[in-house]
Design a protein around this motif. Structure first.
Motif, PDB file in Angstrom:
ATOM      1  N   LEU A 160      -2.564  -2.184   9.148  1.00  9.89           N
ATOM      2  CA  LEU A 160      -1.968  -1.611   7.685  1.00  9.89           C
ATOM      3  C   LEU A 160      -0.738  -2.712   7.548  1.00  9.89           C
ATOM      4  O   LEU A 160      -0.048  -2.472   6.567  1.00  9.89           O
TER       5      LEU A 160
ATOM      6  N   ASP B 112       2.929   8.880   8.630  1.00 14.77           N
ATOM      7  CA  ASP B 112       1.838   9.174   8.013  1.00 14.77           C
ATOM      8  C   ASP B 112       0.880  10.227   8.784  1.00 14.77           C
ATOM      9  O   ASP B 112       0.376  11.163   8.348  1.00 14.77           O
TER      10      ASP B 112
ATOM     11  N   VAL C  43       2.530  -2.078   8.834  1.00 16.61           N
ATOM     12  CA  VAL C  43       3.731  -1.379   8.596  1.00 16.61           C
ATOM     13  C   VAL C  43       4.176  -1.225  10.005  1.00 16.61           C
ATOM     14  O   VAL C  43       3.631  -1.357  10.850  1.00 16.61           O
TER      15      VAL C  43
ATOM     16  N   MET D  27       0.847  -1.290  -0.063  1.00 16.07           N
ATOM     17  CA  MET D  27      -0.104   0.040  -0.006  1.00 16.07           C
ATOM     18  C   MET D  27       1.088   1.191   0.102  1.00 16.07           C
ATOM     19  O   MET D  27       1.755   1.322   0.900  1.00 16.07           O
TER      20      MET D  27
ATOM     21  N   GLN E  59      -2.231   6.060  -0.128  1.00 21.11           N
ATOM     22  CA  GLN E  59      -3.443   4.905   0.372  1.00 21.11           C
ATOM     23  C   GLN E  59      -3.584   4.915   1.755  1.00 21.11           C
ATOM     24  O   GLN E  59      -4.737   4.604   2.369  1.00 21.11           O
ATOM     25  N   ARG E  60      -2.221   4.653   2.516  1.00 16.39           N
ATOM     26  CA  ARG E  60      -2.487   4.390   3.827  1.00 16.39           C
ATOM     27  C   ARG E  60      -2.844   5.577   4.618  1.00 16.39           C
ATOM     28  O   ARG E  60      -3.863   5.612   5.587  1.00 16.39           O
ATOM     29  N   GLN E  61      -2.767   6.502   4.179  1.00 19.71           N
ATOM     30  CA  GLN E  61      -3.123   8.139   4.578  1.00 19.71           C
ATOM     31  C   GLN E  61      -4.619   8.258   4.503  1.00 19.71           C
ATOM     32  O   GLN E  61      -5.379   8.781   5.436  1.00 19.71           O
TER      33      GLN E  61
ATOM     34  N   LEU F 154      -3.119   0.968  14.056  1.00 19.93           N
ATOM     35  CA  LEU F 154      -3.039   1.179  12.741  1.00 19.93           C
ATOM     36  C   LEU F 154      -1.968   0.298  11.960  1.00 19.93           C
ATOM     37  O   LEU F 154      -1.679  -0.329  11.082  1.00 19.93           O
TER      38      LEU F 154
ATOM     39  N   THR G 175       6.767   4.276  10.487  1.00 14.04           N
ATOM     40  CA  THR G 175       5.713   4.646   9.358  1.00 14.04           C
ATOM     41  C   THR G 175       4.559   5.212   9.431  1.00 14.04           C
ATOM     42  O   THR G 175       3.898   6.314   8.864  1.00 14.04           O
ATOM     43  N   ILE G 176       3.904   4.691  10.348  1.00 12.91           N
ATOM     44  CA  ILE G 176       2.551   5.151  10.933  1.00 12.91           C
ATOM     45  C   ILE G 176       2.662   6.792  11.196  1.00 12.91           C
ATOM     46  O   ILE G 176       1.843   7.453  11.207  1.00 12.91           O
TER      47      ILE G 176
END
Length: 263
Positions: A29, A39, A31, A1, A5-7, A25, A35-36
């Protein structure tokens, strides 16, 4: 992703529940924690969420919450610039148009330099100032009276009365939120009434709203989707929003990348 798209997933969850936690999250997701957090940083910089310890919350609280003009003017800058450029292409020389109050319409006012012999009616001191500072001598700016709101709109009976007798070729309406059942909304009851009068004066009604406005609901509906001719937003608008809006109105999406590249 992809990050975008994640955001979008994160933002949808914040709008649905009001808050998200980093740990949840990460699991959802697949990740890393970092990374989160990146985002969430990106979403916070765009004014779409407010970062808190361990996660983020919605920037939109109660349906009556209304940020001031200065607070809104620094949000979604690339989106508003792109929307304003596209909206300015809808304006023809020699026409009479209306601009509601708001930071997107204020941005649009600064993109109308090339339109000759223009009459502009507005209930915004900020918009009127932006138009008059451009140095055009073939331009008439009509400012309604009224009571000033936190978003620098002039509202109330005086503003409504001055708009009821007008017939405008084109009206650009800025909004606080747009959602399927609520339509286009504002948190301010007096501003809703005044904007409704401005909308009723329009031969063609155009809503200018960046993608962050989707799923946001203010206290009062200005107009329903079916009452609008055209919506101009940006290419960050979720696919669901594109489908819903396209069922009711013409939809144009501005490319945010063009604005970023110029910078």
């Amino acid at each position: 992703m992809l990050a975008r798209q994640r955001q979008e997933v994160i933002l949808d969850e914040v709008r649905r529940t009001g808050a998200v936690q980093v740990g949840d999250l990460v699991l959802r997701l697949g990740v890393s924690d970092m990374t989160i957090r990146r985002d969430l940083d990106a979403l916070a910089r765009r004014g779409l969420v407010e970062k808190v310890y361990g996660g983020a919350t919605s920037t939109m609280g109660r349906s009556t919450d209304e940020p001031g003009f200065e607070a809104k003017s620094v949000r979604q800058l690339a989106e508003k610039e792109a929307i304003a450029r596209l909206a300015a292409q809808q304006v023809r020389p020699g026409t009479a148009i209306g601009l509601s109050a708001g930071t997107t319409t204020w941005t649009l006012a600064r993109h109308l330099d090339d339109v000759a012999d223009l009459t502009v009616v507005t209930n915004s001191v900020r918009v009127a100032d932006a138009l008059q500072q451009r140095g055009r001598t073939d331009r008439t700016v009509v400012l309604t009276g009224g009571v000033r709101t936190p978003s620098d709109a002039l509202v109330g009976p005086v503003a409504v009365q001055s708009l009821r007798s007008l017939h405008l070729d084109l009206v650009f309406l800025g909004v606080h939120g747009m959602a399927p059942r609520a339509g286009f909304t504002t948190p301010n009851l007096s501003e809703s009434e005044t904007n409704r009068a401005l909308a009723q004066a329009a031969g063609r009604l155009v809503v200018v709203a960046d993608s962050s406005k989707w799923s946001t609901v203010g206290l009062s509906t200005i107009v329903d989707f079916s009452e609008v001719d055209l919506v101009i937003s940006d290419d960050g608008l979720p696919e669901e929003a594109r489908q819903v809006l396209s069922e009711h109105v013409e939809l144009l999406l501005a490319d945010r990348q063009d604005t970023r590249e110029e910078r």
